[in-house]
Design a protein around this motif. Sequence first.
Motif, PDB file in Angstrom:
ATOM      1  N   TYR A  89       1.187  -1.460  -0.434  1.00  0.00           N
ATOM      2  CA  TYR A  89      -0.179  -0.250  -0.373  1.00  0.00           C
ATOM      3  C   TYR A  89       0.831   1.303   0.422  1.00  0.00           C
ATOM      4  O   TYR A  89       1.035   1.996   1.056  1.00  0.00           O
ATOM      5  CB  TYR A  89      -0.790   0.096   1.354  1.00  0.00           C
ATOM      6  N   GLU A  90       1.592   1.331  -0.925  1.00  0.00           N
ATOM      7  CA  GLU A  90       3.200   2.468  -1.129  1.00  0.00           C
ATOM      8  C   GLU A  90       2.270   3.462  -2.624  1.00  0.00           C
ATOM      9  O   GLU A  90       1.576   3.465  -3.567  1.00  0.00           O
ATOM     10  CB  GLU A  90       4.055   2.415  -1.592  1.00  0.00           C
ATOM     11  N   VAL A  91       1.670   4.725  -1.495  1.00  0.00           N
ATOM     12  CA  VAL A  91       0.453   5.869  -2.013  1.00  0.00           C
ATOM     13  C   VAL A  91       1.827   6.424  -2.782  1.00  0.00           C
ATOM     14  O   VAL A  91       2.400   7.386  -1.963  1.00  0.00           O
ATOM     15  CB  VAL A  91      -0.183   6.313  -1.147  1.00  0.00           C
ATOM     16  N   ASN A  92       2.063   6.490  -4.324  1.00  0.00           N
ATOM     17  CA  ASN A  92       2.500   7.774  -4.909  1.00  0.00           C
ATOM     18  C   ASN A  92       1.348   8.803  -5.634  1.00  0.00           C
ATOM     19  O   ASN A  92       0.604   7.550  -6.503  1.00  0.00           O
ATOM     20  CB  ASN A  92       3.422   6.926  -6.500  1.00  0.00           C
ATOM     21  N   THR A  93       2.085  10.031  -5.979  1.00  0.00           N
ATOM     22  CA  THR A  93       0.760  11.119  -6.603  1.00  0.00           C
ATOM     23  C   THR A  93       2.059  11.682  -7.241  1.00  0.00           C
ATOM     24  O   THR A  93       3.028  11.826  -6.979  1.00  0.00           O
ATOM     25  CB  THR A  93       0.081  11.759  -5.624  1.00  0.00           C
ATOM     26  N   ARG A  94       1.626  12.212  -8.674  1.00  0.00           N
ATOM     27  CA  ARG A  94       2.748  12.917  -9.983  1.00  0.00           C
ATOM     28  C   ARG A  94       1.519  14.125 -10.160  1.00  0.00           C
ATOM     29  O   ARG A  94       0.054  13.669  -9.975  1.00  0.00           O
ATOM     30  CB  ARG A  94       2.930  11.691 -10.740  1.00  0.00           C
ATOM     31  N   ALA A  95       1.544  14.809 -10.361  1.00  0.00           N
ATOM     32  CA  ALA A  95       1.047  16.360 -10.770  1.00  0.00           C
ATOM     33  C   ALA A  95       1.607  16.872 -11.896  1.00  0.00           C
ATOM     34  O   ALA A  95       2.610  17.006 -11.618  1.00  0.00           O
ATOM     35  CB  ALA A  95       0.103  16.903  -9.426  1.00  0.00           C
ATOM     36  N   ARG A  96       0.871  17.980 -12.667  1.00  0.00           N
ATOM     37  CA  ARG A  96       1.260  18.875 -13.566  1.00  0.00           C
ATOM     38  C   ARG A  96       0.309  20.188 -13.105  1.00  0.00           C
ATOM     39  O   ARG A  96      -0.646  19.537 -13.074  1.00  0.00           O
ATOM     40  CB  ARG A  96       1.680  18.438 -14.769  1.00  0.00           C
ATOM     41  N   SER A  97       0.983  21.032 -13.586  1.00  0.00           N
ATOM     42  CA  SER A  97       0.353  22.473 -13.302  1.00  0.00           C
ATOM     43  C   SER A  97       0.142  23.188 -14.738  1.00  0.00           C
ATOM     44  O   SER A  97       1.241  23.438 -15.546  1.00  0.00           O
ATOM     45  CB  SER A  97       0.574  23.567 -12.642  1.00  0.00           C
ATOM     46  N   LEU A  98      -1.079  23.799 -14.852  1.00  0.00           N
ATOM     47  CA  LEU A  98      -1.322  24.521 -16.967  1.00  0.00           C
ATOM     48  C   LEU A  98      -0.522  25.790 -16.321  1.00  0.00           C
ATOM     49  O   LEU A  98      -1.197  26.278 -15.053  1.00  0.00           O
ATOM     50  CB  LEU A  98      -2.600  23.760 -16.909  1.00  0.00           C
ATOM     51  N   ASP A 154      15.134   6.514  -5.602  1.00  0.00           N
ATOM     52  CA  ASP A 154      15.126   6.006  -6.647  1.00  0.00           C
ATOM     53  C   ASP A 154      15.056   6.681  -8.265  1.00  0.00           C
ATOM     54  O   ASP A 154      15.236   6.358  -8.937  1.00  0.00           O
ATOM     55  CB  ASP A 154      14.127   5.137  -6.333  1.00  0.00           C
ATOM     56  N   GLY A 155      15.763   8.191  -7.556  1.00  0.00           N
ATOM     57  CA  GLY A 155      15.764   8.803  -9.030  1.00  0.00           C
ATOM     58  C   GLY A 155      14.924   9.998  -9.749  1.00  0.00           C
ATOM     59  O   GLY A 155      14.530  10.626 -10.239  1.00  0.00           O
ATOM     60  N   ARG A 156      13.565   8.779  -8.653  1.00  0.00           N
ATOM     61  CA  ARG A 156      12.510  10.316  -9.252  1.00  0.00           C
ATOM     62  C   ARG A 156      11.919  11.004  -9.138  1.00  0.00           C
ATOM     63  O   ARG A 156      12.566  11.414  -7.774  1.00  0.00           O
ATOM     64  CB  ARG A 156      10.669   8.701  -8.922  1.00  0.00           C
ATOM     65  N   THR A 157      10.972  11.871  -9.362  1.00  0.00           N
ATOM     66  CA  THR A 157      10.483  13.619  -9.452  1.00  0.00           C
ATOM     67  C   THR A 157       9.582  12.948  -7.761  1.00  0.00           C
ATOM     68  O   THR A 157       8.649  12.350  -7.906  1.00  0.00           O
ATOM     69  CB  THR A 157       9.904  14.017 -10.594  1.00  0.00           C
ATOM     70  N   THR A 158      10.085  13.855  -6.949  1.00  0.00           N
ATOM     71  CA  THR A 158       8.656  14.268  -6.044  1.00  0.00           C
ATOM     72  C   THR A 158       7.675  15.004  -6.722  1.00  0.00           C
ATOM     73  O   THR A 158       7.757  16.450  -7.099  1.00  0.00           O
ATOM     74  CB  THR A 158       8.865  14.308  -4.477  1.00  0.00           C
ATOM     75  N   ALA A 159       6.543  14.484  -6.199  1.00  0.00           N
ATOM     76  CA  ALA A 159       5.197  15.723  -6.696  1.00  0.00           C
ATOM     77  C   ALA A 159       5.377  16.930  -6.150  1.00  0.00           C
ATOM     78  O   ALA A 159       5.143  16.664  -5.259  1.00  0.00           O
ATOM     79  CB  ALA A 159       4.310  14.274  -6.635  1.00  0.00           C
ATOM     80  N   THR A 160       4.563  17.468  -7.141  1.00  0.00           N
ATOM     81  CA  THR A 160       4.586  18.951  -6.238  1.00  0.00           C
ATOM     82  C   THR A 160       3.175  19.542  -6.649  1.00  0.00           C
ATOM     83  O   THR A 160       2.607  18.664  -7.345  1.00  0.00           O
ATOM     84  CB  THR A 160       5.446  20.041  -6.564  1.00  0.00           C
ATOM     85  N   ASP A 161       2.692  20.300  -5.965  1.00  0.00           N
ATOM     86  CA  ASP A 161       1.358  21.452  -6.517  1.00  0.00           C
ATOM     87  C   ASP A 161       1.711  22.074  -7.461  1.00  0.00           C
ATOM     88  O   ASP A 161       0.887  23.020  -7.622  1.00  0.00           O
ATOM     89  CB  ASP A 161       0.870  21.329  -5.029  1.00  0.00           C
ATOM     90  N   GLY A 162       2.541  22.412  -8.304  1.00  0.00           N
ATOM     91  CA  GLY A 162       3.050  23.439  -9.011  1.00  0.00           C
ATOM     92  C   GLY A 162       3.338  24.740  -8.732  1.00  0.00           C
ATOM     93  O   GLY A 162       3.672  25.433  -9.116  1.00  0.00           O
ATOM     94  N   ASN A 163       3.626  24.769  -7.257  1.00  0.00           N
ATOM     95  CA  ASN A 163       3.938  25.816  -6.022  1.00  0.00           C
ATOM     96  C   ASN A 163       5.319  25.620  -5.477  1.00  0.00           C
ATOM     97  O   ASN A 163       6.297  26.031  -5.112  1.00  0.00           O
ATOM     98  CB  ASN A 163       3.198  26.125  -5.516  1.00  0.00           C
TER      99      ASN A 163
END
Length: 475
Positions: A349-358, A428-437
Amino acid sequence: MAGGTLPGTDADDDAGSDRVVFHVDMDCFYASCERLRRPEMAGEPLVVGMGYEAGETIGAVATASYEARAFGVESAMPISEALELLPRRANADPDDPDAPDPDEAGRYLPVDLDYYKEVAGDVKAVLRDCADVLREVSVDEAYLDVTDRTAWDAAGDSADLPPSAAAGPAETRTLAEGYARHVKQRIEREAGVPASVGVAPNMSTAKVASDADKPDGLVVVPPGEVEPFLASLPTAEIHGVGPVTERTLAEMGIETAGDLAAADPDRLGEELGDRGRELYRRARGEDDREVTPTGLPKSLSRESSLSATADEDRKRETVRALAADVARRARERGCLYRTIGIKAVEPPYEVNTRARSLPGPVDDPDLVESVALDLLDEFAGDRVRKLGVRVSKLDFAESDQATLGGFDAGDGPGDGSDGAADRPRRSDGRTTATDGNGGKLTDWVDGEPTAEGDAPGADAERRTGDGQASLGDWE
């Protein structure tokens, strides 16, 4: 609809009797969340503490499982007092005659609110899909108006009515009961935690019903049975009666809801003001409040559980379907969105989120799919057990959409990209998800629930019901 009017029920038996209201209450929610990721704790006494660190004796009980409550542990109790009633399991040593008995010891864990928000998001996703009108009261409690989804009609031919399988006064199985069971099963299957559901023609009775058969209960109170169902209950069970009001009523000789329903409303008004008259009506099963949303959502999301898989085609097909559904829901609600994100849950149950701001608010289903698939590429080769797509930073005001020129994967920060090159990276080299700010994206759960309509100063009257102390707003 199949079936027909329930036997002995007239259309005018209860005001608003056509309405079907569910009150969904998650059972010992924090403890249930901990058991979701620690299945070995199933059936063990479990205490989750706020302001508590593992191994310490300070802090207070946020929630206690039913097994822990059997030892007298209650919400808001100091951890030091709880430990006197239920010693810590880690201190139990079968070879030490002075150590606590392992069968009379429990587990103690600190609150992990971020994790609970993730699970709550899964629950809320189910509720939003099952009801057109949803009122979120707290992290673990909500009202649903499902009048347009089901009915009080009997579930079967009137010549051979099936008996109700729910607890409570319902004798005949209704379509409403079947739909409530469907909601419960979806929560269990898709969020992994149990819920108790009360079904009634109004909010206050539905609330009482959900408390009447815990844990994992279902109580159905059809029209015509509301007042008889409430009559024998102590006044403390009526929604809105706290310890202070309970004592005041007892001093007036009012011990049960039946006593309250038969009392003089003018005298109740003299003693308790408008609150007294409102409690009088609730004890009689009269509650014409509508289920109203707590506010516009902050985001819209849809998730899908999978058998753990690394199949890229299946993952992309799932994300495409979720993206299309989320974009459709946003368009139906007339809202634009500024951020597109995905959620990927890896076993166990490892939860990962990724987002991109417009650059600005848009309504663009193709873009939702494209961005979601791009974000999914970060999980190429990984096994996932759940995927989700979300649009957030919603804009419900009529406004022109921003131009998306420059929204290309190769653009840098400040020109419409997600700025992945400038984000911190995990080990592991992946980017940390951000909220665009620049902040971490941790608010997959939409909205901030608030306590339901209590008058100022009513906090002293508020009961936890399920033995879970409030931690305030999620954020």
